[in-house]
Design an enzyme around this catalytic site. Structure first.
Site, mmCIF file in Angstrom:
data_model
loop_
_atom_site.group_PDB
_atom_site.id
_atom_site.type_symbol
_atom_site.label_atom_id
_atom_site.label_comp_id
_atom_site.label_asym_id
_atom_site.label_seq_id
_atom_site.Cartn_x
_atom_site.Cartn_y
_atom_site.Cartn_z
ATOM 1 N N ALA A 11 0.808 -1.220 0.000
ATOM 2 C CA ALA A 11 0.000 0.000 0.000
ATOM 3 C C ALA A 11 0.839 1.267 0.000
ATOM 4 O O ALA A 11 0.326 2.356 -0.255
ATOM 5 C CB ALA A 11 -0.911 0.003 1.229
ATOM 6 N N ARG A 16 10.343 7.520 -2.485
ATOM 7 C CA ARG A 16 11.728 7.600 -2.954
ATOM 8 C C ARG A 16 11.915 7.146 -4.404
ATOM 9 O O ARG A 16 12.947 7.368 -5.008
ATOM 10 C CB ARG A 16 12.633 6.766 -2.021
ATOM 11 C CG ARG A 16 12.780 7.375 -0.647
ATOM 12 C CD ARG A 16 13.344 6.387 0.367
ATOM 13 N NE ARG A 16 12.346 5.452 0.862
ATOM 14 C CZ ARG A 16 12.590 4.467 1.726
ATOM 15 N NH1 ARG A 16 13.816 4.286 2.176
ATOM 16 N NH2 ARG A 16 11.624 3.671 2.133
ATOM 17 N N LYS A 23 5.143 1.888 -6.382
ATOM 18 C CA LYS A 23 6.418 1.172 -6.300
ATOM 19 C C LYS A 23 6.306 -0.322 -6.608
ATOM 20 O O LYS A 23 7.114 -0.863 -7.355
ATOM 21 C CB LYS A 23 6.977 1.395 -4.894
ATOM 22 C CG LYS A 23 8.141 0.548 -4.532
ATOM 23 C CD LYS A 23 8.873 1.104 -3.343
ATOM 24 C CE LYS A 23 8.305 0.680 -2.019
ATOM 25 N NZ LYS A 23 9.226 0.982 -0.907
ATOM 26 N N LYS A 318 8.226 -10.118 -33.096
ATOM 27 C CA LYS A 318 7.081 -9.936 -32.190
ATOM 28 C C LYS A 318 5.894 -10.739 -32.706
ATOM 29 O O LYS A 318 5.615 -10.719 -33.901
ATOM 30 C CB LYS A 318 6.696 -8.452 -32.131
ATOM 31 C CG LYS A 318 5.588 -8.157 -31.158
ATOM 32 C CD LYS A 318 4.631 -7.077 -31.629
ATOM 33 C CE LYS A 318 3.700 -7.577 -32.697
ATOM 34 N NZ LYS A 318 2.639 -6.631 -33.066
ATOM 35 N N ASN A 344 14.337 -18.591 -45.722
ATOM 36 C CA ASN A 344 15.465 -17.687 -45.523
ATOM 37 C C ASN A 344 14.979 -16.250 -45.707
ATOM 38 O O ASN A 344 14.424 -15.899 -46.741
ATOM 39 C CB ASN A 344 16.592 -17.994 -46.502
ATOM 40 C CG ASN A 344 17.823 -17.190 -46.128
ATOM 41 O OD1 ASN A 344 18.396 -17.373 -45.051
ATOM 42 N ND2 ASN A 344 18.200 -16.253 -46.976
HETATM 43 C C1 UD1 Z 1 10.573 -1.615 6.627
HETATM 44 C C2 UD1 Z 1 10.835 -2.003 8.090
HETATM 45 C C3 UD1 Z 1 12.338 -2.087 8.300
HETATM 46 C C4 UD1 Z 1 12.954 -3.077 7.329
HETATM 47 C C5 UD1 Z 1 12.594 -2.711 5.896
HETATM 48 C C6 UD1 Z 1 13.024 -3.807 4.947
HETATM 49 C C7 UD1 Z 1 8.986 -1.048 9.406
HETATM 50 C C8 UD1 Z 1 8.597 0.028 10.334
HETATM 51 N N1 UD1 Z 1 10.257 -1.023 8.962
HETATM 52 O O1 UD1 Z 1 11.098 -0.311 6.448
HETATM 53 O O2 UD1 Z 1 12.611 -2.496 9.627
HETATM 54 O O3 UD1 Z 1 14.346 -3.118 7.482
HETATM 55 O O4 UD1 Z 1 11.159 -2.574 5.758
HETATM 56 O O5 UD1 Z 1 12.823 -3.426 3.603
HETATM 57 O O6 UD1 Z 1 8.195 -1.912 9.104
HETATM 58 N N2 UD1 Z 1 3.622 -0.285 3.354
HETATM 59 C C9 UD1 Z 1 2.245 -0.274 3.394
HETATM 60 N N3 UD1 Z 1 1.610 0.695 4.106
HETATM 61 C C10 UD1 Z 1 2.271 1.650 4.796
HETATM 62 C C11 UD1 Z 1 3.693 1.635 4.743
HETATM 63 C C12 UD1 Z 1 4.337 0.663 4.032
HETATM 64 O O7 UD1 Z 1 1.606 -1.129 2.780
HETATM 65 O O8 UD1 Z 1 1.604 2.484 5.419
HETATM 66 C C13 UD1 Z 1 4.319 -1.342 2.567
HETATM 67 C C14 UD1 Z 1 5.114 -0.796 1.397
HETATM 68 O O9 UD1 Z 1 4.333 -0.778 0.205
HETATM 69 C C15 UD1 Z 1 6.256 -1.782 1.298
HETATM 70 C C16 UD1 Z 1 6.401 -2.314 2.727
HETATM 71 O O10 UD1 Z 1 5.214 -1.991 3.412
HETATM 72 O O11 UD1 Z 1 5.952 -2.855 0.448
HETATM 73 C C17 UD1 Z 1 7.606 -1.702 3.447
HETATM 74 O O12 UD1 Z 1 7.399 -0.318 3.541
HETATM 75 P P1 UD1 Z 1 8.582 0.727 3.475
HETATM 76 O O13 UD1 Z 1 8.045 2.078 3.644
HETATM 77 O O14 UD1 Z 1 9.429 0.465 2.273
HETATM 78 O O15 UD1 Z 1 9.377 0.329 4.801
HETATM 79 P P2 UD1 Z 1 10.884 0.605 5.123
HETATM 80 O O16 UD1 Z 1 11.054 2.016 5.531
HETATM 81 O O17 UD1 Z 1 11.737 0.097 4.025
HETATM 82 CA CA CA Z 2 11.235 -0.936 1.993
#
Ligand code: UD1
Ligand code: CA
Length: 418
Positions: A11, A16, A23, A318, A344
């Protein structure tokens, strides 16, 4: 795996990435990142998969399709909040909850299995998939008690100087005892640097209750790579390309230079085929046994090469079938064509398949010989054994009979543009 439900978090905003595309939909080896995760879970025999969607929920759902359940996280308040959205669907589940990140496509079935095995045999409340990174920047760190037992996870942004030095990182994949997990989610707060509900805080809550948490350290740390930036995306692609090339080579395909070849994850290639450098073979392409592809060939969706076919330099194929031992060795576009056996196709041959509105089919029957730089305006059929001269233009619906030799350019004014 009957009593295991997978919850895949997809979600997030993915800020970034600086992208208009969510993403988890960015493709790696030809399919969206989140689909890699779903496939890994499926091939473990886990029947129930809940995908938590939020950003561009409808687009994400459409790309993933049926066969999974969805939970909606309307506002992205953190990974803990994301899991909470699956609470209703998980009520009554007293097995295991396998929580995975939709942005970490490199995880393998073997690793997931090993993690779950440890979780089940150790009767743990939570098993965290971790890795040891020399440079752990950006990841949550696994903080242990003096006795070595896992205590909690601290996020990079909340970590102290000493905690930042810890090299064991959280992959974002976990196996939880489902009931314990959902009974604690409601107690999460947002008292942290990011003002989010962190799923990672559950670990500390479990250990405070004297429940056992342990980590399973991934054998290959590259498996846990999460895609947060375009640089991560390129890194993930590289790693998958290596795996794909290894798989084909172990099945008897020669790939002259795997680092200079791109092959989609679903491509099928027969044994004794040689893939020369700078070749791109996209998903939906199938290459038979004993073919030669490249250098600099591009096989797109629906390119089907029968055994012994040869596609060479700067040839794009294709939605076309290339028959047994047929060859197009130089500078061609072959689209929407059915090409028989031992045909060919001379250098520079183009199928003009598109009239600006619709795509049309070209048929070239067995044993035909197409002279250099022939333009074939579809729809048209070139009969068995026919020959076209260099530079010939075969126009639409003017089928070339079997064994005929045609030459010349019939390009003359047929009407004036309005
Ligand atoms: C998270 C972990 C971190 C870990 C890292 C590994 C937490 C707080 N931190 O950090 O410890 O090392 O992953 O990659 O969990 N997502 C949602 N809803 C939200 C936020 C995120 O569905 O509200 C999903 C994102 O789409 C993603 C995943 O959760 O697939 C991870 O979210 P992201 O924001 O990338 O977490 P990190 O900061 O990388
Ligand atoms: Ca992540």
């Amino acid at each position: 795996m009957k009593n295991t439900v997978a919850i895949i978090l997809a979600a997030g905003q993915g800020v970034r990435m600086k992208s208009r595309l969510p993403k988890v939909l960015h493709t790696v080896s030809g399919i969206p990142a989140v689909v890699h995760v779903i496939r890994a879970v499926r091939s473990m025999g886990i029947g129930r998969i809940i995908v938590v969607v939020g950003r561009d929920a409808e687009t994400v759902k459409q790309k993933i399709g049926d066969g999974v359940e969805y939970a909606l996280q309307a506002e992205q308040l953190g990974t803990g909040h994301a899991v909470m959205q699956a609470a209703q669907q998980m009520s009554g589940c007293d097995g295991h909850a396998l929580v995975l990140c939709g942005d970490a496509p490199l995880i393998t079935v073997e690793t997931l299995r090993a993690m779950i095995d440890k979780h089940v045999s150790g009767n743990l409340a939570c098993t965290i998939l971790t890795a040891i990174f020399k440079d752990p920047t950006g990841y949550g760190r696994i903080i242990r008690h003096q006795n070595g037992k896992v205590h909690r996870i601290v996020e990079e942004k909340d970590a102290s100087f000493v905690e930042k030095a810890v090299e064991e990182v959280n992959s974002g994949a976990y196996c939880f005892a489902a009931r314990e997990l959902f009974s604690l989610l409601g107690q999460l707060d947002r008292n942290n640097k990011q003002k989010e509900y962190y799923l990672t805080d559950i670990v500390g809550m479990l250990t405070d209750q004297k429940q056992t948490v342990d980590s399973y350290v991934a054998r290959d740390q590259r498996e846990i790579l999460g895609i947060n930036t375009r640089m991560d995306l390129a890194r993930a692609e590289k790693i998958l390309q290596e795996r794909i090339a290894l798989r084909h080579m172990s099945e008897g395909v020669t790939i002259v230079d795997p680092s200079a070849t791109y092959i989609g994850c679903d491509v099928v290639i027969g044994a004794d085929t040689v893939v020369e450098p700078f070749t791109v073979i996209e998903n939906g392409a199938t290459v038979g046994e004993g073919c030669v592809v490249g250098p600099f060939a591009h096989l797109r969706n629906g390119a089907v090469l029968a055994p012994g076919a040869e596609i060479g330099n700067f040839v794009e194929v294709k939605k076309s079938k290339i028959g047994t031992r047929s060859k197009a060795k130089h500078l061609s576009y072959i689209g929407d064509a059915i090409i028989g056996e031992r045909v060919n196709i001379g250098a520079g041959t183009i199928t003009a398949n598109y009239d600006g509105r619709n795509k049309h089919q070209t048929v070239i029957e067995d044993g035909a010989s197409i002279g250099s730089n022939t333009t074939i305006v579809a729809p048209v059929t070139i009969g068995r054994g026919a020959v076209t001269g260099a530079g010939a233009v075969v126009t639409r619906n003017h089928n070339v009979p079997a064994n005929a030799v045609v030459a010349g350019v019939p390009a003359k004014i047929i009407k004036m543009k309005e």
